[in-house]
Design an enzyme around this catalytic site. Structure first.
Site, short mmCIF file in Angstrom:
data_model
loop_
_atom_site.label_atom_id
_atom_site.label_comp_id
_atom_site.label_asym_id
_atom_site.label_seq_id
_atom_site.Cartn_x
_atom_site.Cartn_y
_atom_site.Cartn_z
N PRO A 132 -4.10 14.56 4.46
CA PRO A 132 -3.86 13.44 5.38
C PRO A 132 -2.72 12.54 4.92
O PRO A 132 -2.55 12.30 3.74
CB PRO A 132 -5.19 12.67 5.32
CG PRO A 132 -5.74 12.96 3.97
CD PRO A 132 -5.27 14.34 3.59
N GLY A 133 -1.95 12.03 5.89
CA GLY A 133 -0.97 10.99 5.58
C GLY A 133 0.47 11.43 5.75
O GLY A 133 0.78 12.63 5.84
N ASN A 176 -5.34 6.55 -6.53
CA ASN A 176 -5.91 7.90 -6.30
C ASN A 176 -4.93 8.98 -6.76
O ASN A 176 -4.59 9.91 -6.05
CB ASN A 176 -6.30 8.11 -4.83
CG ASN A 176 -5.12 8.11 -3.88
OD1 ASN A 176 -4.08 7.52 -4.18
ND2 ASN A 176 -5.25 8.78 -2.74
N HIS A 231 -5.02 -0.60 6.23
CA HIS A 231 -4.75 0.30 7.37
C HIS A 231 -5.85 0.23 8.44
O HIS A 231 -6.43 1.25 8.81
CB HIS A 231 -4.42 1.72 6.93
CG HIS A 231 -5.32 2.37 5.91
ND1 HIS A 231 -6.68 2.30 5.98
CD2 HIS A 231 -5.03 3.13 4.82
CE1 HIS A 231 -7.20 2.99 4.96
NE2 HIS A 231 -6.21 3.49 4.26
N HIS A 282 0.84 -1.21 0.00
CA HIS A 282 0.00 0.00 0.00
C HIS A 282 0.88 1.26 0.00
O HIS A 282 1.31 1.72 1.05
CB HIS A 282 -0.92 -0.02 1.23
CG HIS A 282 -1.91 1.09 1.25
ND1 HIS A 282 -3.14 0.99 1.86
CD2 HIS A 282 -1.87 2.35 0.75
CE1 HIS A 282 -3.81 2.11 1.74
NE2 HIS A 282 -3.05 2.97 1.07
N ASP A 284 1.35 2.63 3.82
CA ASP A 284 0.46 3.70 3.35
C ASP A 284 1.28 4.97 3.08
O ASP A 284 0.89 6.08 3.46
CB ASP A 284 -0.69 3.99 4.32
CG ASP A 284 -1.78 4.84 3.66
OD1 ASP A 284 -1.72 5.06 2.44
OD2 ASP A 284 -2.69 5.29 4.38
N HIS A 295 -10.36 0.60 1.77
CA HIS A 295 -10.19 1.60 2.83
C HIS A 295 -11.55 1.66 3.51
O HIS A 295 -12.47 2.30 3.01
CB HIS A 295 -9.80 2.94 2.19
CG HIS A 295 -9.75 4.08 3.16
ND1 HIS A 295 -8.92 5.15 3.00
CD2 HIS A 295 -10.42 4.32 4.31
CE1 HIS A 295 -9.09 6.00 3.99
NE2 HIS A 295 -10.01 5.51 4.80
N ARG A 348 2.07 8.70 -6.53
CA ARG A 348 1.64 10.00 -7.11
C ARG A 348 2.06 10.16 -8.59
O ARG A 348 1.56 9.51 -9.43
CB ARG A 348 2.20 11.18 -6.29
CG ARG A 348 2.03 11.03 -4.78
CD ARG A 348 0.68 11.48 -4.31
NE ARG A 348 0.65 11.61 -2.87
CZ ARG A 348 -0.37 11.21 -2.09
NH1 ARG A 348 -1.43 10.66 -2.61
NH2 ARG A 348 -0.32 11.37 -0.78
O1 DOR Z 1 -3.91 9.46 5.06
C1 DOR Z 1 -4.17 9.07 3.92
N1 DOR Z 1 -3.56 9.61 2.83
N2 DOR Z 1 -5.11 8.13 3.76
C2 DOR Z 1 -5.59 7.82 2.54
O2 DOR Z 1 -6.47 7.00 2.46
C3 DOR Z 1 -5.09 8.50 1.32
C4 DOR Z 1 -3.73 9.01 1.56
C5 DOR Z 1 -3.26 9.95 0.47
O3 DOR Z 1 -3.41 9.59 -0.71
O4 DOR Z 1 -2.69 10.98 0.78
ZN ZN Z 2 -3.46 4.96 1.19
#
Ligand code: DOR
Ligand code: ZN
Length: 406
Positions: A291-292, A75, A200, A41, A272, A151, A45
């Protein structure tokens, strides 16, 4: 050829690893080899978000973190939700030195899943925005013999409150949103005979639920295992940096998760890896902070550190971050990771190969050092302090990684 101690079936044995060149390099006893890591996972990008990461920087981050195989998420910008774009992505990734697998996004027309299958894509990634039509997706995936990687958060349980720091995120996306989603998709998977992977997972109840099933698998991240909503904020000293989906939970929940890694109930670890720029992550407000966190260069180190501290054995590290994810990705391992067990590494994001040069684990000390990665007989990564040890094996394809040791 290099001669090294190799960890296999609970034992350390001395073996010779085939590498380009005929001389035998004898590595000292503190250097061991294990199967290279596989991370099912990651978000590499590229395209409209290559300022955050691209396939090249992401694959270098993988090698620096001891990862030779990745499962990339769809994504992207634009999102990969049809076979044409998937094919473009696979072509773009074809020159990478790591093993690359793509999880397809849910297409608007589910008949297009056949197109994914003909490209060799064996899994689809389901996001909370796809949850409305989850039963149709599960049925179609079962018919096409594809694994669903979900997810799992039920958006009907989300709230939209504002707060002074990232702890509000756990109120807006509560544990029960995960539990509600898991209960539903597990039942649908059983009814329709589908294979489901919950990614996750932060809710320990879900791990207990799926423990004896071979149709349903799960993974957990190191940030959900090692950080909680309070400790993260204290460590990074920024109110919203710690925002991540799903959110970091309480200390109690985190410890319950960690207990399940230690007792063998967690079968897969994934990073992730979600790179964003420092400018995007720091000094922002709740809504605007993406997020992330990047994780490709920290996950293996942190996991091996748990081994060195006696919490899990080395065999489990290999199972959760190599053998088991390789099975889901349907890849045979062709790479070995060399580890110095007597040295240590301080996590220093300024040295990351990823474009995202930050981490919630910045400054953490780990009791191992990743010193080389051999794949297909080639030395693809080497720690700069060990260049002499591997003299003769370094080629134009070798990534030389600087690393701060203690
Ligand atoms: O924290 C996250 N970031 N969770 C996700 O499901 C997507 C990811 C992102 O693509 O930045
Ligand atoms: Zn993810």
């Amino acid at each position: 050829m290099i001669s090294v101690r190799y960890f296999k079936d609970g034992e350390l044995i001395r073996i010779k690893l085939k590498v380009r060149g005929s001389t035998v390099i004898e590595l000292p006893d503190n250097v061991i080899a294990i199967p290279a890591f596989a991370d099912m996972h990651v978000h590499l990008r590229d395209w409209g978000e290559s300022h955050k990461e691209d396939l090249n920087s992401g694959s270098r981050a993988a090698l620096a973190g001891g990862v030779a195989t990745v499962g990339d998420m769809p994504n992207t910008k634009p999102p990969i939700r049809d076979p044409d774009l998937a094919l473009r992505r696979i072509k773009d990734a074809s020159s990478l030195k790591i093993n690359y697998r793509l999880h397809g996004g849910v297409p608007t027309d589910l008949n297009l899943l056949k197109g994914y299958v003909s490209l060799g894509i064996r899994s689809i990634k389901v996001y909370p925005e796809d949850y409305r039509v989850i039963e149709e997706i599960i049925k179609a995936a079962a018919v096409n013999n594809m694994t669903i990687i979900i997810h799992c958060e039920d958006p009907s349980l989300f709230r939209n409150l504002n707060g002074n720091d990232s702890r509000i995120h756990g109120v807006n996306r509560p544990l029960d949103a995960e539990f509600s989603c898991a209960l539903r998709v597990i039942q649908l998977a059983l009814i329709h005979g589908a294979r489901i992977h919950l990614t996750h997972v932060t809710d320990p109840r879900i791990i207990d639920l799926v423990k004896l099933s071979n149709r349903i698998t799960i993974d957990v991240t190191m940030h959900h295992l090692l950080l909680d909503e309070d400790s993260c904020i204290e460590h990074v000293n920024d109110p919203f940096y710690c925002k991540v989906n799903p959110p970091l939970r309480s200390r109690l929940i985190r410890l319950e998760l960690l207990r399940r890694l230690i007792n063998g109930s967690v079968s897969i670890i994934a990073s992730d890896h979600a790179p964003h720029t420092s400018g995007e992550k720091f000094h922002s407000n709740y809504d605007n902070t993406p997020p992330g966190f990047p994780g490709l260069e920290t996950t293996g180190l942190l996991l091996l550190d748990l081994w060195r501290r006696g919490l899990i054995d080395l065999g489990r590290v290999i199972d959760v971050y190599s053998i088991n994810p390789l099975k889901i990705l349907e890849v045979n391992n062709d790479a070995q990771l060399l580890i110095d067990t007597k040295s240590s590494t301080v996590i220093d994001p300024s040295l990351f190969m990823s474009k995202a040069k930050h981490s919630p684990f910045s400054g953490w000390a780990t009791m191992v050092r990743l010193i080389g990665l051999i794949k297909g007989g080639e030395l693809l990564m080497v720690d700069s302090d060990y260049e002499k040890m591997f003299a003769g094996l370094i080629s134009n394809n070798t990534l030389i990684k600087l690393s701060r040791s203690i």
